[in-house]
Write an enzyme that holds these catalytic residues in place. Structure first.
Site, PDB file in Angstrom:
ATOM      1  N   CYS A   1      33.796  45.448  27.427  1.00  0.00           N
ATOM      2  CA  CYS A   1      33.855  44.720  28.691  1.00  0.00           C
ATOM      3  C   CYS A   1      33.426  44.978  29.849  1.00  0.00           C
ATOM      4  O   CYS A   1      32.639  46.146  29.882  1.00  0.00           O
ATOM      5  CB  CYS A   1      35.094  43.704  28.735  1.00  0.00           C
TER       6      CYS A   1
ATOM      7  N   ARG B   1      26.699  38.288  33.850  1.00  0.00           N
ATOM      8  CA  ARG B   1      26.875  39.752  33.847  1.00  0.00           C
ATOM      9  C   ARG B   1      26.141  40.517  32.838  1.00  0.00           C
ATOM     10  O   ARG B   1      25.673  41.402  32.913  1.00  0.00           O
ATOM     11  CB  ARG B   1      28.306  40.170  33.807  1.00  0.00           C
TER      12      ARG B   1
END
Length: 647
Positions: A604, A540
């Site tokens: 995050c 990611r």
């Protein structure tokens, strides 16, 4: 008219009396339940007595008793005597079940026509029985018998097995034909019996002894335990005095020839502890609410407090729930218990030199707690509040997983609704909740001022860390994460509960700002001037996949530092030295020599696993700031640049 005794409860006292009445030729039915009922039906009662001759083997007998599983299996008749020989916590339900059973086919009911004899500790049972039964005979019981295994009772006193004071409740008994007849039968059944007109005084006096004696259920013998025993009795005397309850002095002989109740060693069957000790040993329910809890109730009703009795009441109940063995608490916990009686009811830290808790733990100075240490703390004076933060991206069933099995006493916390505000726009998927909303939620969990908190989940702490960070941000200093999460608790063989815990509301007052936060602009600045860690999975970060957010990639200048790499294969945090080496290798500055640590920021996807990364940094000795909006906020703003690839 022939008498038959229906003995309700086949534990230590009930089975002993039933066996001796049976051996004396008196008609008896014993009422049991569960494994005890099955064992009695299958093989009778294994009744163990002292050796017939000195130095000989134990006198073991098999006593065949008529056994029933409840009132529907017994046809009551005139002349029956109900004997309640259960723990006090069971009295209300059992008396209600038996009171309105038909007698002689329905000509009357048990409550109207049969006497009930209470062979129990505590002083509440008489009131409970008198609510329904016309004839209540209360008893002060002296019995050293023990019951630890189904279908077995060990009775070490000889030649008599027990001693009783009998009296009508609330008063009278001497010359009463019913009481006199029952006393005669008990004497035939190898018991010493004295009839008194003031049984309430004697029951109160016996309760004082129970308070002190039952401490063996929690602590090994020690001078400090003796001091706690004395304080329990002192609190009880103050409560009895305020309530106007007269107490008999049990140092009087009670009319018994105590040489007839001598305790003997039985080879192969060592002497066991108190009734509560036996309850913990066999995993049964405990009577503390009606022993120590009776003193707590009396004190509260008359404007007093009984903190040491309240502490013992709570500890015994928690020990039963957690499966703590008898004598499983230590001297440090005893010190906490005694401190409560000196009026210092604040945090445990305030009662230790240097602000430390028992065992040297510095409140608020730790990030993690292991499963065994947590289990021990749950039976201590200041047990932590347990918060179950079961959550995972794409799994909406956290609450169901909690109900299927959680740590004893743990309260469920919904991450989406209690640890975050409503998502939207550039605020991200899990914005910080408003302080008032977080305080309202924390109070609903039962959080009170000064109480430690332990959070956990079932995925290595990745979601529980959000609660850890938020509570510390809001000023709750003593919050820790269960290292290894639910799996570590299970691996340690510790007990699990099912269902829902609904706590009493707490009183915590929260205050924002105790940990640093970043917005998008300051996060970009930290990426330039310090180190900004991206706690997401590496793919990611590189922009190869993006399952939930508007754009793929990372904040320019951020460093990939997947939070999963902070855990070992078992889901436990790596040792502090390994975590420190990891973050130094990623570019974190160690500081020292008068130089300040370079700023560290963490983000995050939505601010959840970034909290876990901040916990790992704290274990390693680094302070870090959270970007709560994280990538979900950054990528929602088209004006923000996006980087892809390995840097």
């Amino acid at each position: 008219m022939s008498r038959r005794y229906v003995v309700i409860g086949a534990g230590a006292v009930g089975a002993t009396i039933a066996a001796e009445l049976n051996l004396a030729g008196i008609d008896v039915v014993v009422v049991a339940r569960g494994a005890n009922l099955a064992a009695l039906r299958a093989g009778g009662l294994r009744y163990i007595r002292p050796p017939a001759t000195e130095g000989g083997p134990a006198d073991e007998r098999r006593v065949d008793l008529a056994v029933a599983g409840g009132p529907d299996e017994v046809e009551l008749r005139s002349g029956d005597v109900l004997v309640l020989a259960t723990k006090s916590q069971d009295s209300e339900a059992l008396l209600a079940a038996w009171a309105w059973q038909p007698v002689d086919g329905g000509r009357s009911t048990a409550a109207e026509s049969l006497p009930v004899v209470l062979l129990q500790n505590g002083i509440e049972n008489a009131r409970t029985a008198l609510r329904r039964f016309a004839v209540v005979i209360d008893a002060m019981v002296l019995s050293p018998s023990s019951h630890l295994r189904p279908g077995e009772v060990i009775s070490p006193a000889a030649p008599l097995v027990a001693g009783f004071l009998l009296g009508r409740a609330p008063g009278g008994g001497v010359g009463d034909p019913v009481v006199e007849a029952i006393a005669a039968d008990l004497r035939r059944g190898a018991s010493a019996v004295r009839i008194v007109d003031d049984i309430g005084r004697w029951k109160a006096g016996k309760l004082l002894g129970n308070l002190a004696y039952n401490l063996d259920a929690l602590y090994p013998p020690s001078p400090r335990r003796d001091a706690a025993s004395a304080e329990l009795v002192a609190e009880a005397r103050r409560a009895f005095d305020a309530a106007g309850i007269d107490i008999a002095d049990l140092r009087q002989d009670g009319g018994f020839d105590h040489t007839q109740l001598a305790i003997h060693d039985i080879p192969g069957f060592p002497r066991q502890g108190s009734s509560t000790w036996q309850s913990l040993a066999r995993g049964g329910s405990v009577e503390s609410d009606f022993l120590n809890g009776e003193i707590v109730l009396l004190a509260r009703l008359h404007g007093l407090t009984a903190p040491v009795n309240a502490g013992v009441q709570r500890r015994i109940a928690v020990a039963a729930r957690l499966g703590t063995p008898p004598g499983g608490l230590g001297d440090a916990d005893l010190a906490e218990l005694l401190a409560s009686g000196r009026g210092t009811r604040g945090s445990a830290a305030a009662r230790q030199p240097g602000g430390r808790q028992p065992g040297g733990r510095q409140p608020g100075g730790e990030v993690l707690v292991d499963a065994k240490a947590l289990h021990d703390e749950l039976g201590s004076a200041l047990a932590p509040l347990l918060l179950d933060v079961r959550w995972a991206l794409g799994d909406p069933h956290g609450h169901d997983h909690y109900r299927e099995g959680h740590l004893p006493g743990a309260v469920y916390v919904d991450l989406d609704t209690e640890l975050a505000a409503a998502p939207g726009g550039t605020a991200g998927r899990h914005p910080l909740p408003a302080l008032a909303d977080l305080q309202r939620a924390a109070r609903s969990w039962g959080l009170t001022a000064g109480r430690p908190v332990v959070v956990y989940d079932d995925n290595g702490g990745l979601s529980a860390a959000r609660a850890w960070w938020l509570l510390r941000w809001a000023g709750v200093a003593d919050v820790r994460i269960l290292d290894g999460a639910l799996g570590a608790w299970r691996d340690a063989g510790l007990p699990i509960e099912t269902g829902e815990i609904i706590p009493l509301p707490g009183d915590i007052v929260l205050e924002a700002g105790h940990l640093p936060v970043l917005d998008a602009d300051t996060a970009a600045a930290v990426a330039r001037e310090g180190i900004l860690l991206d706690a997401r999975a590496p793919e990611r970060y590189r922009g190869e996949v993006e399952p939930v957010d508007p754009r793929a990639g990372h904040i320019p200048g951020a460093v990939s530092a997947s939070t999963g790499d902070n855990l070992d294969a078992a889901g436990r945090f790596l040792p502090a030295a390994e975590l420190r080496a990891r973050f130094l290798a990623l570019g974190a500055s160690a500081g020292g020599g008068g130089d300040a640590q370079a700023p560290i920021g963490v983000y995050c996807g939505s601010g959840v696993t970034a909290s876990h990364e901040i916990a790992a940094l704290a274990v390693a000795g680094f302070d870090a700031a959270l970007f709560p909006g994280s990538w979900s906020a950054w990528s929602s703003d088209p004006a923000r640049p996006v980087a892809t690839g390995p840097r």
